[in-house]
Design a protein around this motif. Structure first.
Motif, PDB file in Angstrom:
ATOM      1  N   PRO A  45       0.659  12.670  31.930  1.00 51.09           N
ATOM      2  CA  PRO A  45       0.521  12.448  30.487  1.00 51.09           C
ATOM      3  C   PRO A  45       1.501  13.247  29.636  1.00 51.09           C
ATOM      4  CG  PRO A  45      -1.634  12.602  31.488  1.00 51.09           C
ATOM      5  CD  PRO A  45      -0.645  12.940  32.572  1.00 51.09           C
ATOM      6  N   GLU A  46       1.716  14.513  29.980  1.00 56.49           N
ATOM      7  CA  GLU A  46       2.614  15.343  29.178  1.00 56.49           C
ATOM      8  C   GLU A  46       4.026  14.757  29.145  1.00 56.49           C
ATOM      9  OE1 GLU A  46       3.955  20.033  28.745  1.00 56.49           O
ATOM     10  OE2 GLU A  46       2.797  19.361  30.488  1.00 56.49           O
ATOM     11  N   GLU A  47       4.515  14.260  30.286  1.00 55.28           N
ATOM     12  CA  GLU A  47       5.862  13.696  30.341  1.00 55.28           C
ATOM     13  C   GLU A  47       5.941  12.363  29.616  1.00 55.28           C
ATOM     14  OE1 GLU A  47       9.945  13.151  31.293  1.00 55.28           O
ATOM     15  OE2 GLU A  47       8.631  14.868  30.950  1.00 55.28           O
ATOM     16  N   THR A  78       0.828  -1.197   0.000  1.00 59.19           N
ATOM     17  CA  THR A  78       0.000   0.000   0.000  1.00 59.19           C
ATOM     18  C   THR A  78       0.870   1.257   0.000  1.00 59.19           C
ATOM     19  OG1 THR A  78      -0.137  -0.118   2.408  1.00 59.19           O
ATOM     20  CG2 THR A  78      -1.937  -1.097   1.160  1.00 59.19           C
ATOM     21  N   PRO A  79       0.352   2.373  -0.493  1.00 59.63           N
ATOM     22  CA  PRO A  79       1.133   3.616  -0.510  1.00 59.63           C
ATOM     23  C   PRO A  79       1.425   4.118   0.899  1.00 59.63           C
ATOM     24  CG  PRO A  79      -0.788   3.749  -1.969  1.00 59.63           C
ATOM     25  CD  PRO A  79      -0.966   2.522  -1.140  1.00 59.63           C
ATOM     26  N   GLY A  80       2.458   4.942   0.996  1.00 60.32           N
ATOM     27  CA  GLY A  80       2.784   5.576   2.262  1.00 60.32           C
ATOM     28  C   GLY A  80       4.142   5.154   2.772  1.00 60.32           C
ATOM     29  N   ARG A  81       4.369   5.423   4.044  1.00 60.16           N
ATOM     30  CA  ARG A  81       5.613   5.040   4.711  1.00 60.16           C
ATOM     31  C   ARG A  81       5.258   4.476   6.078  1.00 60.16           C
ATOM     32  NH1 ARG A  81       8.502   9.654   8.149  1.00 60.16           N
ATOM     33  NH2 ARG A  81       8.531   7.804   9.489  1.00 60.16           N
ATOM     34  N   PHE A  82       6.262   3.907   6.735  1.00 58.11           N
ATOM     35  CA  PHE A  82       6.029   3.327   8.053  1.00 58.11           C
ATOM     36  C   PHE A  82       6.236   4.370   9.150  1.00 58.11           C
ATOM     37  CE2 PHE A  82       6.879  -0.685   5.757  1.00 58.11           C
ATOM     38  CZ  PHE A  82       5.772  -1.401   6.182  1.00 58.11           C
ATOM     39  N   TRP A  83       5.300   4.351  10.121  1.00 53.82           N
ATOM     40  CA  TRP A  83       5.351   5.228  11.285  1.00 53.82           C
ATOM     41  C   TRP A  83       5.424   4.352  12.529  1.00 53.82           C
ATOM     42  CZ3 TRP A  83       5.489  10.192   9.519  1.00 53.82           C
ATOM     43  CH2 TRP A  83       4.920  10.441   8.263  1.00 53.82           C
ATOM     44  N   ARG A  84       6.342   4.675  13.423  1.00 52.08           N
ATOM     45  CA  ARG A  84       6.569   3.871  14.627  1.00 52.08           C
ATOM     46  C   ARG A  84       5.694   4.371  15.773  1.00 52.08           C
ATOM     47  NH1 ARG A  84      12.051   4.132  18.296  1.00 52.08           N
ATOM     48  NH2 ARG A  84      11.697   2.274  19.585  1.00 52.08           N
ATOM     49  N   GLY A  85       4.989   3.443  16.432  1.00 52.83           N
ATOM     50  CA  GLY A  85       4.108   3.876  17.514  1.00 52.83           C
ATOM     51  C   GLY A  85       3.913   2.839  18.594  1.00 52.83           C
ATOM     52  N   ASN A  86       3.565   3.308  19.775  1.00 50.41           N
ATOM     53  CA  ASN A  86       3.200   2.442  20.891  1.00 50.41           C
ATOM     54  C   ASN A  86       1.710   2.605  21.168  1.00 50.41           C
ATOM     55  OD1 ASN A  86       3.441   0.687  23.148  1.00 50.41           O
ATOM     56  ND2 ASN A  86       3.378   2.488  24.472  1.00 50.41           N
ATOM     57  N   LEU A  87       1.027   1.470  21.329  1.00 51.16           N
ATOM     58  CA  LEU A  87      -0.428   1.481  21.468  1.00 51.16           C
ATOM     59  C   LEU A  87      -0.927   1.216  22.886  1.00 51.16           C
ATOM     60  CD1 LEU A  87      -1.377  -0.566  18.262  1.00 51.16           C
ATOM     61  CD2 LEU A  87      -1.425   1.927  18.567  1.00 51.16           C
ATOM     62  N   HIS A  88      -0.016   1.031  23.853  1.00 50.47           N
ATOM     63  CA  HIS A  88      -0.446   0.653  25.204  1.00 50.47           C
ATOM     64  C   HIS A  88       0.477   1.334  26.212  1.00 50.47           C
ATOM     65  CE1 HIS A  88      -1.921  -2.998  27.834  1.00 50.47           C
ATOM     66  NE2 HIS A  88      -2.033  -1.844  28.477  1.00 50.47           N
ATOM     67  N   THR A  89      -0.038   2.364  26.871  1.00 48.37           N
ATOM     68  CA  THR A  89       0.769   3.197  27.762  1.00 48.37           C
ATOM     69  C   THR A  89      -0.105   3.726  28.898  1.00 48.37           C
ATOM     70  OG1 THR A  89       1.627   4.070  25.652  1.00 48.37           O
ATOM     71  CG2 THR A  89       2.589   4.944  27.679  1.00 48.37           C
ATOM     72  N   HIS A  90       0.504   3.918  30.069  1.00 49.21           N
ATOM     73  CA  HIS A  90      -0.236   4.423  31.224  1.00 49.21           C
ATOM     74  C   HIS A  90       0.449   5.654  31.818  1.00 49.21           C
ATOM     75  CE1 HIS A  90      -2.917   0.946  31.338  1.00 49.21           C
ATOM     76  NE2 HIS A  90      -1.852   0.246  30.995  1.00 49.21           N
ATOM     77  N   SER A  91      -0.358   6.495  32.425  1.00 54.13           N
ATOM     78  CA  SER A  91       0.133   7.702  33.094  1.00 54.13           C
ATOM     79  C   SER A  91      -0.401   7.729  34.517  1.00 54.13           C
ATOM     80  CB  SER A  91      -0.328   8.950  32.335  1.00 54.13           C
ATOM     81  OG  SER A  91      -1.714   9.199  32.581  1.00 54.13           O
ATOM     82  N   ASN A  92      -0.132   8.820  35.222  1.00 54.43           N
ATOM     83  CA  ASN A  92      -0.661   8.931  36.592  1.00 54.43           C
ATOM     84  C   ASN A  92      -2.145   9.284  36.623  1.00 54.43           C
ATOM     85  OD1 ASN A  92      -0.583  11.653  35.930  1.00 54.43           O
ATOM     86  ND2 ASN A  92       0.878  12.223  37.532  1.00 54.43           N
TER      87      ASN A  92
END
Length: 306
Positions: free
Chosen positions: A30-32, A8-22
């Protein structure tokens, strides 16, 4: 046939889908959390705090922390239940609307009249979310549990927090059995980062999209246009006749897996291209690819139907 993530067209983007904050049980605001992922070179992330009443049913607003070259997806880790073991479900939902309605989960204990896991997952999908079965091994998920969650798009097959915190990171056994039963599922690797132990920057998705926007990333996730990694890069996967051709960054093993005992590995040094014959996979209706580098880090393709 080339896997869609590589055609498919485009490029690869790196991401994390599971994260927790205070906002729930994470150590950092969240900001940090967003700042750290951006500083580590991630293109996007989803903050997925625990959606229970004792934390105020948070769906974190990370829009203010987006910046040039870095975006966020809105999400939460949903809880309802019980599963077969009597504990609450953990269901990852990315792309939730900010006003997603709470269920009856005041804390992590089972309550009378709760939504079932399948019900809250279906509600999240109907609201537009990409939904994954979270950390099956850590949760003690049974195959019967997994079968019941028919709305899920994906299985979390590697969870870095569970790897570091309890050596229970795996979801492949459940995913492979569901695939063999005919379910169409993708496979995600995540951090489940809380920043209270070394549970971050260890597993991610590489999503193929034309732009790094929440809308494009979410559509690509739902379409399975991504692969998962701990470090190695997958550059192409092609099923051609009775072989699979894999191009990648330098690895020492390329493995093709299928139903049951079906699997074949090719080993070498600094391989960037490998051809794997499929005779050992027999009539498996699906296959997927794993590559392993010299440091033992892996990358995993999504499954493809034959």
């Amino acid at each position: 046939m080339r896997l869609s993530a590589f055609s498919t067209p485009g490029r690869f983007w790196r991401g994390n889908l599971h994260t927790h904050s205070n906002l729930s049980d994470g150590a950092l605001p969240p900001e940090e959390v967003c700042r750290r992922y951006r500083a580590e070179g991630y293109d996007f992330m989803a903050l997925t705090d625990h959606f229970v009443g004792c934390f105020g049913y948070p769906v974190a607003d990370t829009v203010p922390f987006r910046a040039e070259g870095f975006t966020t997806l809105i999400g939460a880790e949903l809880h309802s239940g019980p599963m077969s073991n009597g504990e609450l479900w953990h269901i990852l939902a990315v792309g939730l609307p900010p006003d997603f309605a709470p269920g009856n989960a005041p804390d992590f204990r089972v309550q009378p009249g709760m939504e079932t896991g399948p019900e809250i997952a279906a509600r999240a999908v109907a609201a537009g979310a990409f939904v994954a079965i979270a950390h099956p091994q850590w949760s003690g998920l049974t195959l019967a549990d997994a079968r019941s969650l028919t709305a899920a798009h994906a299985v979390e097959v590697y969870n870095h927090g569970c790897a570091m915190g309890c050596d229970r990171p795996d979801g492949f056994a459940i995913a492979d059995l569901l695939l063999t039963e005919g379910r169409d599922l993708s496979l995600i690797a995540t951090d489940d980062a809380h920043f209270s132990e070394p549970d971050h920057f260890g597993g991610w998705v590489m999503v193929k999209a034309t732009e790094n926007t929440p809308e494009a990333l979410l559509a690509a996730l739902k379409s399975g246009q991504f692969y998962s990694s701990q470090g190695p890069e997958l550059r192409d996967v092609v099923v051609e006749g009775n072989r699979v051709i894999v191009e990648s960054s330098a690895v020492v093993s390329v493995i093709v897996q299928g139903a049951g005992t079906g699997a074949k590995a090719v080993h070498g040094q600094s391989m960037t291209r490998a051809e794997v014959p499929l005779e050992r996979l027999g009539a498996s209706p699906w296959l997927r690819v794993t590559v392993i580098d010299a440091a033992g880090r892996r990358a995993w393709s999504n499954p493809v139907r034959r």
